[in-house]
Design a protein around this motif. Structure first.
Motif, PDB file in Angstrom:
ATOM      1  N   ASP A 140       0.870  -1.194   0.000  1.00  0.00           N
ATOM      2  CA  ASP A 140       0.000   0.000   0.000  1.00  0.00           C
ATOM      3  C   ASP A 140       0.895   1.229   0.000  1.00  0.00           C
ATOM      4  OD1 ASP A 140      -2.243  -1.598   0.157  1.00  0.00           O
ATOM      5  OD2 ASP A 140      -2.473  -1.369   2.333  1.00  0.00           O
ATOM      6  N   LEU A 141       0.630   2.162  -0.889  1.00  0.00           N
ATOM      7  CA  LEU A 141       1.498   3.328  -0.963  1.00  0.00           C
ATOM      8  C   LEU A 141       0.726   4.587  -1.313  1.00  0.00           C
ATOM      9  CD1 LEU A 141       2.998   3.511  -4.414  1.00  0.00           C
ATOM     10  CD2 LEU A 141       2.642   1.216  -3.597  1.00  0.00           C
ATOM     11  N   ALA A 152       9.383  -1.974   5.189  1.00  0.00           N
ATOM     12  CA  ALA A 152       8.660  -0.771   4.757  1.00  0.00           C
ATOM     13  C   ALA A 152       9.399   0.479   5.249  1.00  0.00           C
ATOM     14  CB  ALA A 152       7.232  -0.792   5.282  1.00  0.00           C
ATOM     15  N   TYR A 153       9.850   0.431   6.491  1.00  0.00           N
ATOM     16  CA  TYR A 153      10.566   1.572   7.067  1.00  0.00           C
ATOM     17  C   TYR A 153      11.852   1.846   6.282  1.00  0.00           C
ATOM     18  CZ  TYR A 153      12.887   4.593  10.459  1.00  0.00           C
ATOM     19  OH  TYR A 153      13.529   5.644  11.043  1.00  0.00           O
ATOM     20  N   LYS A 154      12.620   0.791   6.010  1.00  0.00           N
ATOM     21  CA  LYS A 154      13.889   0.959   5.273  1.00  0.00           C
ATOM     22  C   LYS A 154      13.645   1.403   3.832  1.00  0.00           C
ATOM     23  CE  LYS A 154      16.464  -2.331   8.089  1.00  0.00           C
ATOM     24  NZ  LYS A 154      16.663  -3.786   8.258  1.00  0.00           N
ATOM     25  N   LEU A 155      12.622   0.825   3.194  1.00  0.00           N
ATOM     26  CA  LEU A 155      12.312   1.206   1.810  1.00  0.00           C
ATOM     27  C   LEU A 155      11.902   2.679   1.723  1.00  0.00           C
ATOM     28  CD1 LEU A 155      10.396  -1.722   0.080  1.00  0.00           C
ATOM     29  CD2 LEU A 155      12.289  -0.397  -0.882  1.00  0.00           C
ATOM     30  N   THR A 210      11.255  11.275  -1.855  1.00  0.00           N
ATOM     31  CA  THR A 210      10.263  11.826  -0.919  1.00  0.00           C
ATOM     32  C   THR A 210       8.840  11.794  -1.490  1.00  0.00           C
ATOM     33  OG1 THR A 210      10.696  14.058  -1.752  1.00  0.00           O
ATOM     34  CG2 THR A 210      11.878  13.372   0.234  1.00  0.00           C
ATOM     35  N   ASP A 211       8.681  11.667  -2.808  1.00  0.00           N
ATOM     36  CA  ASP A 211       7.322  11.731  -3.354  1.00  0.00           C
ATOM     37  C   ASP A 211       6.610  10.387  -3.476  1.00  0.00           C
ATOM     38  OD1 ASP A 211       8.973  11.121  -5.455  1.00  0.00           O
ATOM     39  OD2 ASP A 211       8.267  12.709  -6.780  1.00  0.00           O
ATOM     40  N   ILE A 212       7.237   9.319  -2.965  1.00  0.00           N
ATOM     41  CA  ILE A 212       6.535   8.035  -2.824  1.00  0.00           C
ATOM     42  C   ILE A 212       6.680   7.588  -1.374  1.00  0.00           C
ATOM     43  CG2 ILE A 212       6.348   5.613  -3.533  1.00  0.00           C
ATOM     44  CD1 ILE A 212       7.714   6.180  -6.070  1.00  0.00           C
ATOM     45  N   ALA A 213       5.586   7.181  -0.752  1.00  0.00           N
ATOM     46  CA  ALA A 213       5.661   6.663   0.616  1.00  0.00           C
ATOM     47  C   ALA A 213       4.953   5.322   0.700  1.00  0.00           C
ATOM     48  CB  ALA A 213       5.033   7.634   1.600  1.00  0.00           C
ATOM     49  N   ILE A 214       5.610   4.358   1.336  1.00  0.00           N
ATOM     50  CA  ILE A 214       4.998   3.049   1.560  1.00  0.00           C
ATOM     51  C   ILE A 214       4.258   3.078   2.880  1.00  0.00           C
ATOM     52  CG2 ILE A 214       5.516   0.613   2.018  1.00  0.00           C
ATOM     53  CD1 ILE A 214       7.920   1.027   0.080  1.00  0.00           C
ATOM     54  N   LYS A 215       2.991   2.666   2.844  1.00  0.00           N
ATOM     55  CA  LYS A 215       2.190   2.660   4.059  1.00  0.00           C
ATOM     56  C   LYS A 215       2.242   1.301   4.730  1.00  0.00           C
ATOM     57  CE  LYS A 215      -1.825   4.910   3.237  1.00  0.00           C
ATOM     58  NZ  LYS A 215      -2.916   5.628   2.508  1.00  0.00           N
ATOM     59  N   ARG A 216       2.323   0.223   3.914  1.00  0.00           N
ATOM     60  CA  ARG A 216       2.258  -1.119   4.491  1.00  0.00           C
ATOM     61  C   ARG A 216       2.669  -2.136   3.444  1.00  0.00           C
ATOM     62  NH1 ARG A 216      -2.927  -4.283   5.557  1.00  0.00           N
ATOM     63  NH2 ARG A 216      -2.238  -5.997   6.861  1.00  0.00           N
ATOM     64  N   ILE A 217       3.355  -3.187   3.868  1.00  0.00           N
ATOM     65  CA  ILE A 217       3.661  -4.338   3.013  1.00  0.00           C
ATOM     66  C   ILE A 217       3.084  -5.560   3.719  1.00  0.00           C
ATOM     67  CG2 ILE A 217       5.506  -5.804   2.080  1.00  0.00           C
ATOM     68  CD1 ILE A 217       7.302  -3.343   1.965  1.00  0.00           C
TER      69      ILE A 217
END
Lengths: 260, 260
Positions: free
Chosen positions: B16-17, B86-89, B95-102
């Motif tokens: 989820d991103l 997810a934290y490391k990725l 900065t313009d893509i954020a991972i919310k959950r894997i």
């Protein structure tokens, strides 16, 4: 527009505006580089076809935003329809400055000296958020919100905030009347609200940085109070970056608006 | 990480991103230019040290944002701690893509084919706002919100949305089950919410553009319905620009998540 009857009594206007501070070197006009004040002086002078000088309620640093700033300027002729002028000026200004309202005030009214209260907001983003880049400080480490709010509330007990004033600031007094200081959680952000009659240079960012030291458990609420009492800027925490800071309110006595 | 026991049964993950679409040419990988899918394929492959292909729940056009997108990818080895990864990725991605959950899903789960509902949001800014540039469509002319909402609600009565489908779109069917379509006022913005099982190419922007024609009084609610019934894209209004559009939701059956 009609001619002013007396050069000593120009038509004075207040202007409420907002700006995205990202592409500005700050509010104050500088010999080199783009500033909000400089941009307004240039564009208003071109628009009104006379030299227009703009004085603001305060200064914001590079990268600092304003969701609400008030400034004033004088014109030799009267604006017949301030809302029409505001609409046209918004088309004439770049996208990162927006005029909210222009209104007539007495010739003695002063956007800086007559302001009775200012408000700032500081946004702390607790998760990576692509939409907050440049608009909130990203801080993902654990923080104790209760401790930060307990420390924030003690700000209302003090008057002298020399501990949070930039050393080179040329001010006569470091006394401020802080009337509100609280953190609130808004989704994935923690937002700090602070209101006072006046603020010292760098004050909000120094307070936020020091409150975060409380939230991280690096200093206690008691030590936070000792820092204020020390009146020594070197004792306080480092300043939080400008990208999370917004000037959000400038308040005036209710009778400042010129009723025609 | 442990070895996969069978090459035909890789470890499949949903991701989820969110992303700010401003600096992307859209979701879909292209020979030239930066895309969200292309960026994810490149960075995930480098991060996991194997070729990682990423398939998304849908495509977004240039400048279109996602507050919530879901995609999937396969790995030959298992991720021990998805939250750590997810934290490391997030540190590894721009900065313009954020991972919310894997999260792990069954090897047959598919981010596109298994999605049961999508949601979009469209932001219309009614005043000049420096903070909405690139994130909302600025539309200051008068609009009749009630008429727009009346027309929006009729979308739930129809199944075939060929009238709002880009002519060159290569789709087998133009049938969609629209489950929500409403405007709400949020401060100085009007925000359109729409949910359906699936969306056709350009559909939301064509609907928003046509609803604005209703709001401007250029067409009536009855004519809006006739446009839908015509199944002719040329009859509908022009598309609203991408900067106001956000993919906001992709929903799956609740059992899609792999329970270890």
């Amino acid at each position: 527009m009609s001619e002013a009857t007396n050069k000593d009594q120009p038509f004075r206007y207040f202007i409420d505006l907002s700006y995205d501070g990202t592409r500005f070197l700050g509010w104050q006009v500088q010999p080199k580089g783009r500033t909000v004040q400089g941009e307004l002086i240039e564009r208003l002078s071109t628009f009104f076809r006379e030299e227009v000088y703009v004085i603001g309620a305060g200064r914001t640093d590079a990268g600092v935003h304003a969701s609400h700033m008030t400034a004033h300027f004088d014109l030799s002729t009267e604006i017949e329809s301030p809302s029409d002028v505001a609409y046209k000026l918004n088309r004439f200004l770049d996208t990162d400055i927006a005029i909210k309202r222009i209104y007539r005030v007495g010739a003695e009214a002063h956007s800086r000296f007559d302001a009775v209260e200012r408000g700032y907001v500081y946004r702390l983003s607790r998760v990576k958020n692509p939409f907050a880049v440049g608009y909130a400080w990203s801080f993902e480490r654990p923080l104790d919100l209760n401790a930060m709010n307990e420390a924030a509330s003690t700000l209302l007990e003090y008057r002298d905030f020399a501990a949070f004033c930039k050393a080179d600031a040329d001010v006569k007094t470091t006394l401020c009347d802080v009337r509100e200081a609280r953190w609130e959680q808004v989704g994935d952000e923690w937002v700090f609200h602070i209101k006072a009659d006046r603020f010292l240079r760098n004050m909000v960012r120094a307070i936020v940085g020091t409150l975060i030291a409380v939230g991280e458990g690096k200093i206690t609420v008691e030590e936070f109070k000792e820092i204020i009492e020390s009146e020594d800027r070197k004792k306080a925490g480092s300043s939080a970056p400008g990208e999370g800071l917004y000037l959000s309110e400038v308040a005036y006595p209710s009778d400042i608006e010129w009723k025609k």
